[in-house]
Design an enzyme around this catalytic site. Structure first.
Site, PDB file in Angstrom:
ATOM      1  N   HIS A 249      -7.371  -4.557  -0.712  1.00 41.36           N
ATOM      2  CA  HIS A 249      -6.753  -5.843  -1.032  1.00 41.36           C
ATOM      3  C   HIS A 249      -7.593  -6.557  -2.077  1.00 41.36           C
ATOM      4  O   HIS A 249      -7.540  -7.773  -2.209  1.00 41.36           O
ATOM      5  CB  HIS A 249      -6.633  -6.735   0.194  1.00 41.36           C
ATOM      6  CG  HIS A 249      -6.082  -6.029   1.378  1.00 41.36           C
ATOM      7  ND1 HIS A 249      -6.877  -5.402   2.287  1.00 41.36           N
ATOM      8  CD2 HIS A 249      -4.801  -5.839   1.770  1.00 41.36           C
ATOM      9  CE1 HIS A 249      -6.108  -4.845   3.214  1.00 41.36           C
ATOM     10  NE2 HIS A 249      -4.850  -5.104   2.923  1.00 41.36           N
TER      11      HIS A 249
ATOM     12  N   HIS B 204       0.824  -1.215   0.000  1.00 44.55           N
ATOM     13  CA  HIS B 204       0.000   0.000   0.000  1.00 44.55           C
ATOM     14  C   HIS B 204       0.856   1.262   0.000  1.00 44.55           C
ATOM     15  O   HIS B 204       0.388   2.334   0.357  1.00 44.55           O
ATOM     16  CB  HIS B 204      -0.914   0.024   1.221  1.00 44.55           C
ATOM     17  CG  HIS B 204      -1.716  -1.216   1.407  1.00 44.55           C
ATOM     18  ND1 HIS B 204      -2.603  -1.653   0.451  1.00 44.55           N
ATOM     19  CD2 HIS B 204      -1.766  -2.128   2.419  1.00 44.55           C
ATOM     20  CE1 HIS B 204      -3.163  -2.780   0.883  1.00 44.55           C
ATOM     21  NE2 HIS B 204      -2.661  -3.095   2.059  1.00 44.55           N
TER      22      HIS B 204
END
Lengths: 208, 357
Positions: free
Chosen positions: B219, B57
């Site tokens: 995700h 991320h």
């Protein structure tokens, strides 16, 4: 009786079984999770495997607690704290024994299950590892109470685990990442329930 | 799989080594276990702000370690929560004597690992609080799911709380600010393509060439619906209006009760945005979408917020909370008051965010 050597070969067999099933578990997790369950479990037990020599001199409680700490610090995700707590509670219940009676084996599995429920707040029917561990523990408790041998009791428990895994397929997930799928989680086998079954099978293998 | 990597198993370590080489003036990477702290060591007398989560991320969270933002960050494997030993070591390394606030995104693994870590740190005599961030409105109910996920608000909260720590907020006051900001923020994401984690080599989910997923998580968690791709105006309108019209949201989040000395569940209700509210608007790339397209999103979003009578007082546009190479974006609107705006404007000096110094 479950001797210390059985426990050691169980832990070693867990590593082998998770290595064999690494892709399979990850594939199940790709369908309804985040595609890492096989890799995470494999990484954790590989670490246990590397440290295997250090377990040899320990009693059963200390072996299981040591496995727990390794899993907690190497698995990550939700499985790390859940399986870590599972082995930690088992080890605490087993204490400093060198062998366990069938009744004590059922007791440590009960302690492990209760630990998982406490940490993850899941109940039967939520499509999690609890859906395998619950029937396994109930089956073990019933059979040792009826005076069956450890091998017979664990054989029955493996059947209960297999059924538990199959029974997760139609369920709607209510915990963990699969819960975001809602209805779309139906029709898929739960990866955590599956790894719980594999860990029980490893115990069965260690007794043959 | 086409990626700029060596062996998949070495990705996290090698990328951390790169961060260390690039930003030695700002941060220090510890490798056994993995965590990142500020280069100058703990800040005496200030609450240490710690966060962490799966890798993939970036720049969140490691790229937000530095003056005015985080004191430490714990990177997990790609898309996998870090472990309690990492968080425990990070807390010990970052604590300046005023306690530690863990900012935890609401994912089952992250929440459980940070709880165990807080218990370990408290056993060492460090005062720790965990505040859970759950701003993803694509998740409607918390009763039958793990609840709303922590997404875009996390970046804004780490910036504002980081400034508040520099200003000398104590642990209780900082925790309260963090909780309020979480309740003030709402986000929604969308994806045009999937992403591939190095460990798997396969797409995390399948999506057709002409499809998009509205309400996706960082995700690749499924969202509200799978649809045929539409224009940027239509997509932006759908997301922005959903955020603005989101109903009150009630759920229970765990926090440590220092009186009772145990975890307690606190019931919280987020109130919807209303006319006249001042907001920070954050348009984020999932990694694969270029900044130019984010401006296309911002254009339409600003028209809609204007129509609803919301006042955008600050904005942030770019890739800050990404999902590897996924194409897509997220929008976050966070209601702020004058004190929060001042904290937003305060100097920040990290690899990922820099201004005012």
């Amino acid at each position: 009786m479950l001797k210390k050597d059985h426990v050691l070969s169980w832990i070693n067999r867990c590593y082998e079984v998770l290595e064999e099933n690494r892709q399979y578990l990850t594939k199940l997790d790709t369908a309804i999770g985040d595609a890492d369950h096989g890799n995470n479990m494999h990484r954790g037990f590989k670490k246990v495997h590397i440290q295997f020599e250090t377990l040899q001199d320990k009693d059963i409680g200390a072996i299981l607690k040591s496995v727990a700490m390794t899993l907690i610090s190497s698995v990550g995700g939700a499985s790390g704290p859940l399986y870590g707590t599972f082995f930690l509670q088992m080890g605490t219940k087993a204490g400093s024994k060198e062998e366990l009676s069938p009744k004590e084996v059922a007791q440590i599995w009960r302690a492990g299950l209760e630990g998982v429920k406490m940490r993850g707040k899941a109940e039967p029917g939520d499509k999690t590892m609890v859906d395998v561990l619950t029937p396994v523990v109930e089956s073990l408790e019933r059979d040792v109470e009826a005076g069956k041998s450890l091998v017979e009791a664990i054989d029955q428990a493996v059947e209960a685990a297999e059924k538990g895994v199959q029974d997760t397929i139609p369920l709607i997930a209510r915990k963990g990442r699969a819960s975001y799928l809602g209805e779309r989680s139906k029709g898929h086998q739960d990866p955590g329930a599956t790894s719980s079954k594999l860990i029980l099978q490893a115990l069965r293998d260690s007794l043959s | 799989m086409k990626k700029l990597i060596n062996k998949p198993d070495d990705v996290i370590r090698e990328q951390l080594e790169g961060m260390q080489a690039a930003h030695a003036d700002l941060l220090k990477v510890n490798y056994e276990p993995f965590y990142i702290t500020r280069a100058g060591g703990p800040v005496k007398g200030k609450v240490a702000l710690v966060s962490g989560g799966g890798s993939g991320h970036e720049p969140m969270h490691g790229g937000f370690v530095g003056h005015g933002m985080l004191h430490a960050a714990c990177p997990g494997e790609v898309f996998t929560s870090p472990t309690p030993d990492q968080m425990h070591e990070a807390a010990k390394a970052a604590d300046g004597g005023a306690g530690v606030l863990n900012i935890v995104k609401n994912y089952t693994g992250d929440v459980m690992n940070f709880e165990m870590a807080a218990e370990l740190a408290m056993a060492d005599g460090i005062k720790v609080q965990n505040i859970v961030i759950d701003d993803d409105i694509a998740v409607k109910d918390s009763l039958y799911t793990a609840g709303r996920r922590g997404v875009g608000s996390t970046v804004l909260i780490e910036k504002i709380c980081g400034a508040a720590s520099e200003k000398g907020y104590d642990l209780e006051k900082l925790s309260a600010l963090c909780r309020t900001l979480n309740q003030n923020g709402r986000s929604m994401g969308m994806a045009l393509t999937s992403c591939i984690t190095p460990g798997n080599g396969e797409p995390s989910f399948e999506i057709g060439d002409d499809e998009m997923e509205i309400g996706i998580g960082i995700h690749g968690e499924p969202g509200i619906k799978r649809d045929k791709i539409k224009s940027v105006d239509e997509i932006t309108e759908m997301m922005t209006v959903s955020i603005i019209e989101d109903k009150p949201y009630t759920r229970k989040l765990k926090e440590w009760d220092f009186g009772k000395n145990e975890w307690v569940e606190r019931e919280l209700t987020d109130e919807p945005l209303k006319k006249g509210d001042k907001v920070i608007a954050f348009v984020n790339s999932m990694g694969g979408t270029p900044v130019s397209e984010l401006y296309g999103v911002y254009r339409k979003m600003a028209q809609i917020t204007d129509k609803f009578g919301l006042k955008i007082v600050r904005n942030l546009i770019g890739p800050y909370i990404t999902s590897l190479e996924m194409q897509g974006c997220s929008i976050t609107l966070m209601k702020v008051d004058d004190e929060m705006i001042k904290l937003w404007d305060a100097p920040v000096y990290t690899p990922g965010l820099k201004w005012g110094k």
